[in-house]
Design a protein around this motif. Structure first.
Motif, mmCIF file in Angstrom:
data_model
loop_
_atom_site.group_PDB
_atom_site.id
_atom_site.type_symbol
_atom_site.label_atom_id
_atom_site.label_comp_id
_atom_site.label_asym_id
_atom_site.label_seq_id
_atom_site.Cartn_x
_atom_site.Cartn_y
_atom_site.Cartn_z
ATOM 1 N N ARG A 152 39.349 55.898 26.340
ATOM 2 C CA ARG A 152 38.749 57.148 26.803
ATOM 3 C C ARG A 152 38.924 57.281 28.305
ATOM 4 O O ARG A 152 38.852 56.298 29.029
ATOM 5 N N PRO A 153 39.107 58.530 28.793
ATOM 6 C CA PRO A 153 39.428 58.727 30.214
ATOM 7 C C PRO A 153 38.331 58.299 31.173
ATOM 8 O O PRO A 153 38.602 57.984 32.321
ATOM 9 N N HIS A 154 37.095 58.298 30.708
ATOM 10 C CA HIS A 154 36.044 57.902 31.638
ATOM 11 C C HIS A 154 35.385 56.648 31.117
ATOM 12 O O HIS A 154 35.227 56.485 29.922
ATOM 13 N N GLY A 155 35.003 55.762 32.037
ATOM 14 C CA GLY A 155 34.445 54.485 31.622
ATOM 15 C C GLY A 155 33.437 54.680 30.520
ATOM 16 O O GLY A 155 32.513 55.467 30.680
ATOM 17 N N TRP A 156 33.600 53.982 29.396
ATOM 18 C CA TRP A 156 32.627 54.208 28.351
ATOM 19 C C TRP A 156 31.849 52.975 27.961
ATOM 20 O O TRP A 156 30.715 53.095 27.549
ATOM 21 N N PHE A 157 32.408 51.761 28.130
ATOM 22 C CA PHE A 157 31.514 50.640 27.873
ATOM 23 C C PHE A 157 31.674 49.522 28.903
ATOM 24 O O PHE A 157 31.055 48.479 28.813
ATOM 25 N N ILE A 158 32.525 49.787 29.911
ATOM 26 C CA ILE A 158 32.736 48.769 30.941
ATOM 27 C C ILE A 158 32.475 49.400 32.307
ATOM 28 O O ILE A 158 32.956 50.486 32.610
ATOM 29 N N LEU A 159 31.717 48.679 33.129
ATOM 30 C CA LEU A 159 31.441 49.164 34.477
ATOM 31 C C LEU A 159 32.673 49.017 35.361
ATOM 32 O O LEU A 159 33.544 48.198 35.095
ATOM 33 N N ASN A 160 32.697 49.781 36.467
ATOM 34 C CA ASN A 160 33.814 49.667 37.410
ATOM 35 C C ASN A 160 34.050 48.237 37.846
ATOM 36 O O ASN A 160 35.164 47.730 37.833
ATOM 37 N N GLU A 161 32.942 47.589 38.279
ATOM 38 C CA GLU A 161 33.089 46.230 38.813
ATOM 39 C C GLU A 161 33.614 45.288 37.737
ATOM 40 O O GLU A 161 34.438 44.406 37.998
ATOM 41 N N THR A 162 33.123 45.480 36.522
ATOM 42 C CA THR A 162 33.550 44.603 35.436
ATOM 43 C C THR A 162 35.017 44.817 35.121
ATOM 44 O O THR A 162 35.757 43.864 34.853
ATOM 45 N N TYR A 163 35.450 46.046 35.172
ATOM 46 C CA TYR A 163 36.856 46.309 34.889
ATOM 47 C C TYR A 163 37.740 45.573 35.907
ATOM 48 O O TYR A 163 38.741 44.971 35.551
ATOM 49 N N ASN A 164 37.312 45.647 37.199
ATOM 50 C CA ASN A 164 38.074 44.930 38.219
ATOM 51 C C ASN A 164 38.128 43.436 37.913
ATOM 52 O O ASN A 164 39.141 42.778 38.097
ATOM 53 N N LYS A 165 37.011 42.909 37.441
ATOM 54 C CA LYS A 165 36.980 41.480 37.132
ATOM 55 C C LYS A 165 37.853 41.157 35.932
ATOM 56 O O LYS A 165 38.455 40.086 35.865
ATOM 57 N N LEU A 166 37.924 42.096 34.976
ATOM 58 C CA LEU A 166 38.751 41.837 33.802
ATOM 59 C C LEU A 166 40.226 41.776 34.153
ATOM 60 O O LEU A 166 40.933 40.852 33.725
ATOM 61 N N PHE A 167 40.711 42.744 34.943
ATOM 62 C CA PHE A 167 42.147 42.667 35.216
ATOM 63 C C PHE A 167 42.470 41.516 36.151
ATOM 64 O O PHE A 167 43.568 40.961 36.120
ATOM 65 N N THR A 168 41.486 41.114 36.974
ATOM 66 C CA THR A 168 41.725 39.933 37.811
ATOM 67 C C THR A 168 41.863 38.687 36.957
ATOM 68 O O THR A 168 42.803 37.903 37.098
ATOM 69 N N LEU A 169 40.924 38.505 36.043
ATOM 70 C CA LEU A 169 40.981 37.282 35.243
ATOM 71 C C LEU A 169 42.180 37.290 34.308
ATOM 72 O O LEU A 169 42.819 36.261 34.096
ATOM 73 N N HIS A 170 42.555 38.467 33.825
ATOM 74 C CA HIS A 170 43.731 38.564 32.974
ATOM 75 C C HIS A 170 44.972 38.133 33.755
ATOM 76 O O HIS A 170 45.761 37.313 33.281
ATOM 77 N N GLY A 171 45.091 38.667 34.975
ATOM 78 C CA GLY A 171 46.260 38.316 35.778
ATOM 79 C C GLY A 171 46.277 36.846 36.166
ATOM 80 O O GLY A 171 47.281 36.156 35.998
ATOM 81 N N VAL A 172 45.167 36.367 36.685
ATOM 82 C CA VAL A 172 45.122 34.971 37.153
ATOM 83 C C VAL A 172 45.410 34.008 36.011
ATOM 84 O O VAL A 172 46.232 33.096 36.136
ATOM 85 N N LEU A 173 44.733 34.191 34.876
ATOM 86 C CA LEU A 173 44.937 33.248 33.773
ATOM 87 C C LEU A 173 46.336 33.363 33.200
ATOM 88 O O LEU A 173 46.989 32.360 32.921
ATOM 89 N N MET A 174 46.817 34.574 33.018
ATOM 90 C CA MET A 174 48.135 34.716 32.420
ATOM 91 C C MET A 174 49.214 34.155 33.335
ATOM 92 O O MET A 174 50.104 33.439 32.892
#
Lengths: 213, 114, 543
Positions: free
Chosen positions: C65-87
């Protein structure tokens, strides 16, 4: 010639292969160290290029006597290290130990001088931060940031070197090395010479800019 | 490679050369030679490094492979510095940072770097 | 001389092999056997992959969905960080080198182990400690800087556990340096008598080139992370413009490592493809020397292009031009390899077993990824495409379509050697197909929406991109199923798979001259040096 080779590891086919592998290994490791210190040198070069006058002015606050003395000490320690390895080539146990102990002594002297130097630097407010002597000039702080980071990292390598050399010295004293097998001695020597080379570059870059002013 | 590559006497001679170079570099730093100060300092350091590598580290008597390994780190670092400096050497001049503080008398912002 | 006994699913003859030599936990955790260390790495990278994949799954769900629907801004940033670092650091970089390389390299050169087996074990422990550090940093709240840790956000403004995560990467980095060092020394000094450089399998050329990058680039990452951490603690100003520092200096330092790092990730995959393509075309690699030199060229040229990540960073435009030209040049050796693989296929006797399916997929997907890299290497085009989903698609085509596919190819190719069992071919081929479809559905729409302007690292986006995100998420679900299948059937094969003999693929290579699984010291009798590395033309068709 059934010579007992207790030092031949099982993955190697011959002592010569083992020795070659050890030498290549330490040289490869030294290449990594060049790149590790190299990052700091790149940062130094970038900022010296950007702020040449601030760097020269800041550099004049380093202690030239201590710096020059330490350079002479390290160069001499390289000599004693090379003499130790030379003794190893000839299996001269007493010479090996003597020269290793001299190297360790000189290394310790380096650290003692460094200790005096650092305490003086702190006393003169050369530590970047709130009490920095040139409070309004962050460019001089940057110089000292590199000063502390580079000499600190180098000193850490000296300390590690003392540990390595002490271990090698005690093994040598027990007769572990002879003309046929002195590879660990050689490897430790290469590490030590590298530590010396880093300082050979640190000395002019940190102590000698702006001395003519 | 077990051969006694460098004699003890040579090692002492190298040491003497190194200390001489140290004195030289110290001396050269006392005179204002403009850009040459840096060049001389780096050249002398390079000479010291070369002496240590060739004689103390026995590279002079080592195989070509060791030569390559010994040079590799330095060459790679040169690549790093050179390409990074293509950025820094060709940026346009910008007004440098000037923070007003009690210690720094107010100055007009200079147009050139420092 | 390899009679294939593929009728049994019962336990293989009770010969002592590296798996049966010691069943205690201690014998595994204190092993210096390169084969066991490879297995240890395999298990650990799968854990990190799983965590990073879950993060990806959450992101893709969020992006429906175009607008955050179950993840906060800060959490989204943390998700792509951890995805990148771990991968990047805990899956891709170790994957082929530390798993397959560790397992296969000594056997391929006819040696008993690597040059420094204890260092090898130390590498794994450094990797695990680093990984534990990173996982812990995620558990206590995560990091929001992106895997690129750009300053001054990471060094001054971020309020997350940056230093902890950076410390984990720092430690793991030393593990990878030691692995590279080990491989270089092993390949230089422990090749069996008669095996010259040009009689080595190309997998070894690739891993050697990879190792060059590992030892020369990774230390710069280490010092860069250390400087960032020091800046975070003491705020001296090395990267802070307010204090006279240059944030772009961080980018120079970071990308000097991180661009060659992507070649660390892809080169081993290319090595696997060379092995698999020749085996399953029953033909020697076309242009062996060209492929070998291209591997080294990729490693060397890869160090000269890092500025292409910084075209719009305020880096000097002249530097940008230099880096752009160099980036075009680095594509040439990769292209040479693709041509050579294709020429190998031509008039080969092709069989489409699973490793071959993955290898073929690699060639196609890597080509797409590589070509789109050229779009990004062009300065003017990059101004439009940078920091959009085009970049995301580009590197996922290379990393997932290339590298992970290469890993799957290698894993399936050497699975019989590692375990003594064959995986079930039909489910494996199905999984490969599902992965291919899922992958393309996930990432091809990203090229389009990136070109149309969808920025990366955003979870709030303009509604016109939603259709692409929906397609992408649908693809990701399929991809997830596809990756789950091998986990299931490979584990299944450990107990129920057909017994593989020494050489079920009739492949060339010294590792196939010993039993599956191999004995502890790899060879029961010294192997015979092959006439040439890919001796497929003269091999009889049966046995």
């Amino acid at each position: 010639m059934a010579e007992v080779q207790p030092s031949l590891r099982e993955q190697f086919d011959s002592p010569a292969q083992q020795r070659e592998a050890s030498r290549l290994g330490i040289w490869a490791f030294l290449a990594t160290e060049v790149m590790f210190f190299g990052g700091l040198f790149v940062g130094y070069i970038v900022y010296r290029h950007s702020f040449p006058h601030a760097f020269a002015a800041a550099s004049r606050h380093t202690n030239l006597l201590y710096g020059t003395l330490n350079t002479a000490i390290l160069l001499t320690s390289s000599l004693t290290m090379a003499l130790a390895v030379h003794a190893g080539e000839h299996g001269a146990r007493k010479q090996i130990v003597k020269n290793l102990l001299l190297t360790i002594l000189l290394a310790a002297a380096f650290l003692v001088v460094k200790g005096f130097e650092y305490s003086e630097d702190i006393h003169e407010h050369l530590v970047p931060g709130p009490s920095f002597f040139a409070g309004g000039d962050p460019r001089q702080e940057l110089f000292f940031y590199f000063y502390w980071a580079m000499t600190g990292l180098h000193a850490l390598h000296v300390i590690i070197g003392i540990g390595i050399l002490s271990t090698i010295a005690s093994l040598a004293a027990r007769g572990r090395y002879n003309a046929a097998y002195y590879t660990p001695l050689e490897v430790a020597g290469l590490y030590w010479h590298f530590v010396d080379i880093v300082w050979i570059y640190l000395f002019p870059l940190l102590y000698l800019i702006g001395r003519h002013l | 490679m077990n051969a006694s590559a460098t004699s003890q006497k040579s090692l002492w001679k190298v040491w003497a050369a190194l200390l001489t170079l140290l004195a030289l570099t110290w001396l050269a730093a006392r005179f204002n030679l403009g850009l040459w100060n840096t060049v001389i300092a780096l050249v002398i350091s390079g000479m010291k490094m070369t002496l240590v590598i060739l004689f103390f580290m026995q590279v002079r008597y080592s195989s070509r492979l060791i030569w390559i390994f010994a040079c590799a780190g330095f060459i790679w670092w040169m690549i790093f510095v050179s390409l990074a400096m293509t950025d820094y050497l060709t940026r346009r001049e910008v007004v440098p940072y000037q923070r007003q503080s009690p210690n720094t008398p107010a100055q007009g912002a200079p147009a050139r770097r420092e | 001389m390899s009679a294939i006994t593929i009728s049994d699913t019962e336990s293989p003859p009770a010969e002592e092999n590296y798996l049966s030599a010691g069943h205690t936990v201690r014998s595994w955790l204190l092993t210096t056997d390169h084969k066991r260390i490879g297995i240890l790495y395999l298990l650990s990278i799968l854990i990190f992959f799983a965590v990073a994949a879950v993060a990806a799954g959450l992101m893709r769900m969020e992006l429906l969905r175009p607008h955050g629907w179950f993840i906060l801004n800060e959490t989204y940033n943390k998700l792509f960080t951890l995805h990148g670092v771990l991968m990047v650091w805990f899956f891709l970089i170790p994957s082929i080198p530390a798993v397959l390389g560790n397992f296969v390299i000594p056997m391929m050169i006819g040696a008993r182990d690597v040059a420094f087996p204890k260092l090898n074990l130390l590498s794994w422990y450094l990797f695990m400690v680093g990984g534990a550090c990173v996982l812990y940093s995620i558990i206590v709240g995560g990091v929001d800087t992106g895997w690129t840790f750009y300053t001054p956000f990471s060094s001054t403004y971020s309020n997350t556990h940056v230093i902890l995560m950076a410390a984990g990467i720092f430690i793991a980095g030393f593990g990878s340096i030691l692995t590279g060092l080990n491989f270089i020394v092993t390949i230089h000094t422990m090749r069996m008598p008669g095996m010259t450089w040009f009689r080595m399998p190309l997998f070894l050329w690739s891993l050697y080139s990879t190792s060059l990058i590992l030892i020369l680039a990774t230390p710069v990452l280490a010092i860069t992370l250390a400087l960032m951490a020091l800046e975070r603690i003491w705020h001296i100003g090395i990267f802070d413009p307010k204090l006279g520092g240059d944030p772009i200096l961080f980018q120079h330092l970071f990308w000097f490592y991180s661009h060659p790092a992507v070649y660390i990730m892809i080169l081993p995959g290319m090595g696997v493809v060379s092995e698999v393509i020749s085996c399953f075309s029953r033909k020697e690699i076309f242009g062996y020397h060209w492929v070998a030199f291209a591997s080294v060229a990729i490693a060397v040229l890869g160090f000269l292009v890092w500025g292409h990540h910084m075209f719009v960073s305020s880096q000097s435009i002249y530097a940008g031009m230099i880096f752009s030209v160099l980036s075009f040049m680095v594509s040439i050796p990769s292209a040479i390899k693709v041509f050579n693989w294709t020429a190998t296929l031509y008039r080969g006797s092709i069989s489409l077993q699973t490793p071959m399916l993955y290898a073929l997929a690699f060639i196609g997907l890597f080509t797409i990824g590589g070509l789109t890299g050229l779009f990004l290497a062009a300065l003017a085009v990059d101004v439009h495409l940078t920091d959009t989903y085009f970049v995301v698609a580009h590197f996922h085509y290379i990393m997932v379509g290339g590298m992970v596919t290469g890993f799957m190819a290698g894993l399936h190719f050497w699975w019989p050697k590692m375990t003594g069992r064959l995986y079930p071919e039909k489910p494996a081929q199905l999984a490969a197909l599902i992965i291919f479809i899922g992958f393309n559905l996930t990432f091809f729409p990203q090229f389009i929406m990136g070109y149309l302007g969808m920025p990366r690292r955003y979870h709030n986006y303009a509604p016109e991109f939603q259709i692409y995100h929906i397609l992408s998420t649908a693809g990701a679900s399929i991809l997830g199923v596809g990756y789950l299948m091998p986990v299931i059937y490979l584990i299944w094969s450990l107990r129920y798979g057909k017994i593989a003999g020494p050489n079920p693929w009739r492949a060339c290579g010294l590792e196939w001259e010993t039993s599956s699984p191999p004995p502890v010291h790899n060879f029961d009798q010294p192997p015979a040096l092959p006439v040439k590395p890919y001796d497929y033309d003269t091999e009889a068709d049966y046995g």
